[in-house]
Design an enzyme around this catalytic site. Structure first.
Site, PDB file in Angstrom:
ATOM      1  N   LYS A  16     -25.351  -5.962 -38.312  1.00  0.00           N
ATOM      2  CA  LYS A  16     -24.155  -6.475 -38.982  1.00  0.00           C
ATOM      3  C   LYS A  16     -23.692  -5.442 -40.006  1.00  0.00           C
ATOM      4  O   LYS A  16     -24.445  -5.043 -40.893  1.00  0.00           O
ATOM      5  CB  LYS A  16     -24.466  -7.796 -39.673  1.00  0.00           C
TER       6      LYS A  16
ATOM      7  N   ARG B 194     -13.916 -15.055 -45.516  1.00  0.00           N
ATOM      8  CA  ARG B 194     -14.295 -15.320 -46.911  1.00  0.00           C
ATOM      9  C   ARG B 194     -13.246 -16.205 -47.588  1.00  0.00           C
ATOM     10  O   ARG B 194     -13.572 -16.995 -48.467  1.00  0.00           O
ATOM     11  CB  ARG B 194     -14.521 -14.005 -47.657  1.00  0.00           C
TER      12      ARG B 194
ATOM     13  N   LYS C 299     -21.141  -5.704 -50.185  1.00  0.00           N
ATOM     14  CA  LYS C 299     -22.378  -6.072 -49.494  1.00  0.00           C
ATOM     15  C   LYS C 299     -23.076  -4.855 -48.872  1.00  0.00           C
ATOM     16  O   LYS C 299     -23.894  -4.982 -47.968  1.00  0.00           O
ATOM     17  CB  LYS C 299     -22.059  -7.137 -48.429  1.00  0.00           C
TER      18      LYS C 299
ATOM     19  N   GLU D 114     -32.529  -1.531 -36.231  1.00  0.00           N
ATOM     20  CA  GLU D 114     -32.483  -2.907 -36.755  1.00  0.00           C
ATOM     21  C   GLU D 114     -32.712  -3.923 -35.634  1.00  0.00           C
ATOM     22  O   GLU D 114     -33.440  -4.911 -35.800  1.00  0.00           O
ATOM     23  CB  GLU D 114     -31.110  -3.193 -37.390  1.00  0.00           C
TER      24      GLU D 114
ATOM     25  N   LYS E 151     -22.023  -7.149 -34.958  1.00  0.00           N
ATOM     26  CA  LYS E 151     -20.887  -7.718 -35.687  1.00  0.00           C
ATOM     27  C   LYS E 151     -20.344  -6.704 -36.674  1.00  0.00           C
ATOM     28  O   LYS E 151     -21.141  -6.104 -37.390  1.00  0.00           O
ATOM     29  CB  LYS E 151     -21.364  -8.972 -36.426  1.00  0.00           C
TER      30      LYS E 151
ATOM     31  N   SER F  32     -13.198 -12.738 -37.979  1.00  0.00           N
ATOM     32  CA  SER F  32     -11.946 -13.290 -38.516  1.00  0.00           C
ATOM     33  C   SER F  32     -10.824 -12.261 -38.631  1.00  0.00           C
ATOM     34  O   SER F  32      -9.679 -12.556 -38.281  1.00  0.00           O
ATOM     35  CB  SER F  32     -12.216 -13.922 -39.881  1.00  0.00           C
TER      36      SER F  32
ATOM     37  N   TYR G 273     -12.995 -16.990 -32.406  1.00  0.00           N
ATOM     38  CA  TYR G 273     -12.038 -18.030 -32.775  1.00  0.00           C
ATOM     39  C   TYR G 273     -11.020 -18.260 -31.653  1.00  0.00           C
ATOM     40  O   TYR G 273     -10.213 -19.171 -31.744  1.00  0.00           O
ATOM     41  CB  TYR G 273     -11.344 -17.643 -34.091  1.00  0.00           C
TER      42      TYR G 273
END
Ligand code: PBG
Length: 324
Positions: free
Chosen positions: A196, A206, A218, A234, A249, A275, A314
């Site tokens: 990610k 968010r 982040k 990872e 992602k 999103s 979505y």
């Protein structure tokens, strides 16, 4: 003119094109993210995600039944936590009567075969909007992992089929697996957000959950978008630690990573068509600059072609309507 090979032969009609199509979307490919809020008979459009809604639990249950009737088989739950319940440790995330736990139970009761996946991270519950516990200006790893493991157990006890840690703390998959085992939750799967990236494309999400970080960004836990090998590292570690499904992602700017991960692991790979990727298509379509339906199918097919076995999107409902 003589040509030994004429590649256009296989492109000359819709019938031929569909016979030789290498990538075909089906409803089984999709995971449907859902945003749940407190309240009754409530449904509010997310301003930066036109056509997508935050809903109360009663409306969510209706929505889930409709999704199931369309052939969609899995939902990924996110809840909007009340501001007064937020704190640094995400205490509300562990509340057995919290909105997430109530939602899991209600959905499994109304639609038992629907696969329920839940987001595991502290950000919607955190007064700082970070995925982990904050000390000074640091997001601390090990203390966060303990909470994530408890949160996973709590969701699994409420009936979640998969927990989906999206936080990028080190060692959380092993800790979650161990906690599930210790609590006799042998059937709960882990879909790990294993690669990610710290992305500018999470903005609308968010907004949806009012979960933007209160300070900083982040980048000390989510990955640097310059890196490819790190994604493989990872992901291999998450598989080793017990992830059943891994995830890349975002999806669109990371199609190379999806392929790289797909070639590296022997577990299903998911990708999150996030999103901001949704918002870009919606915005351009609203301006009349692209054909929305064509853009949806092209985008989702590209993500699958890159190597995604599953796509959280979505656009799931739109896509199912377009392909049926
Ligand atoms: C929370 C989480 C995020 C998304 C999924 N889970 C936001 C973030 O990491 O800041 C983003 C999904 C989207 O943008 O559609 N850890």
């Amino acid at each position: 003119m003589y040509l030994q090979r004429r590649n256009r032969i296989l492109r000359q009609s819709p019938a031929i094109r569909s016979m030789v199509a290498e990538t075909i979307l089906t409803p089984n490919d999709f995971i449907v993210p859902l945003f749940i809020n407190e309240g009754e008979n409530y449904k509010e459009e997310i301003s930066s995600m036109p056509g997508y809604y935050r809903m109360s639990l009663d409306n969510t249950v209706k929505e889930v039944k409709e999704l199931w009737s369309m052939g969609l088989k899995s939902v990924l739950l996110f809840i909007k936590c009340k501001d007064e319940l937020k704190d640094n440790k995400g205490t509300e995330a562990l509340n057995p009567k919290g909105l997430m736990q109530r939602s899991i139970r209600a959905i499994k009761e109304a639609c038992p075969d629907m696969l329920v996946m839940t987001d595991i991270a502290l950000d919607p519950f955190s007064s700082f909007g970070h995925d982990g516990i904050v000390e000074g200006s640091e997001i601390v790893n090990d203390a966060t992992v303990e909470v994530l493991a408890q949160m996973s157990v709590s969701h699994a006890q409420a009936g979640a089929d998969f927990v989906a840690p999206s936080d990028m703390m080190d060692g959380r998959i092993a800790a979650i697996r161990e906690a599930l085992e210790e609590n006799g939750l042998h059937k709960t799967g882990i879909m790990s957000y294993s690669a990610k990236y710290a992305s500018s494309f999470y903005g609308p999400f968010r907004d949806a959950l009012d979960s933007a970080p209160g300070f900083g960004d982040k980048k000390t836990y989510q990955m640097d978008y310059s890196n490819r090998l790190e994604a493989v590292k990872e992901t291999l570690m998450d598989v080793e630690e017990g992830a059943d499904i891994v995830m890349v992602k975002p999806a669109l700017a990371y199609l190379d990573i999806i392929r790289e991960v797909k070639n590296a692991v022997a577990v299903p790979v998911s990708a999150y068509n996030i999103s901001g990727e949704y918002a870009m298509i919606k915005a351009a379509a609203r301006m009349g600059w692209i054909d929305e339906n064509k853009a949806i199918l092209e985008t989702l097919t590209a993500i699958k072609r890159a190597g995604a076995d599953l796509i959280a999107t979505y656009f799931a409902k739109d896509a199912v309507k377009l392909i049926s």
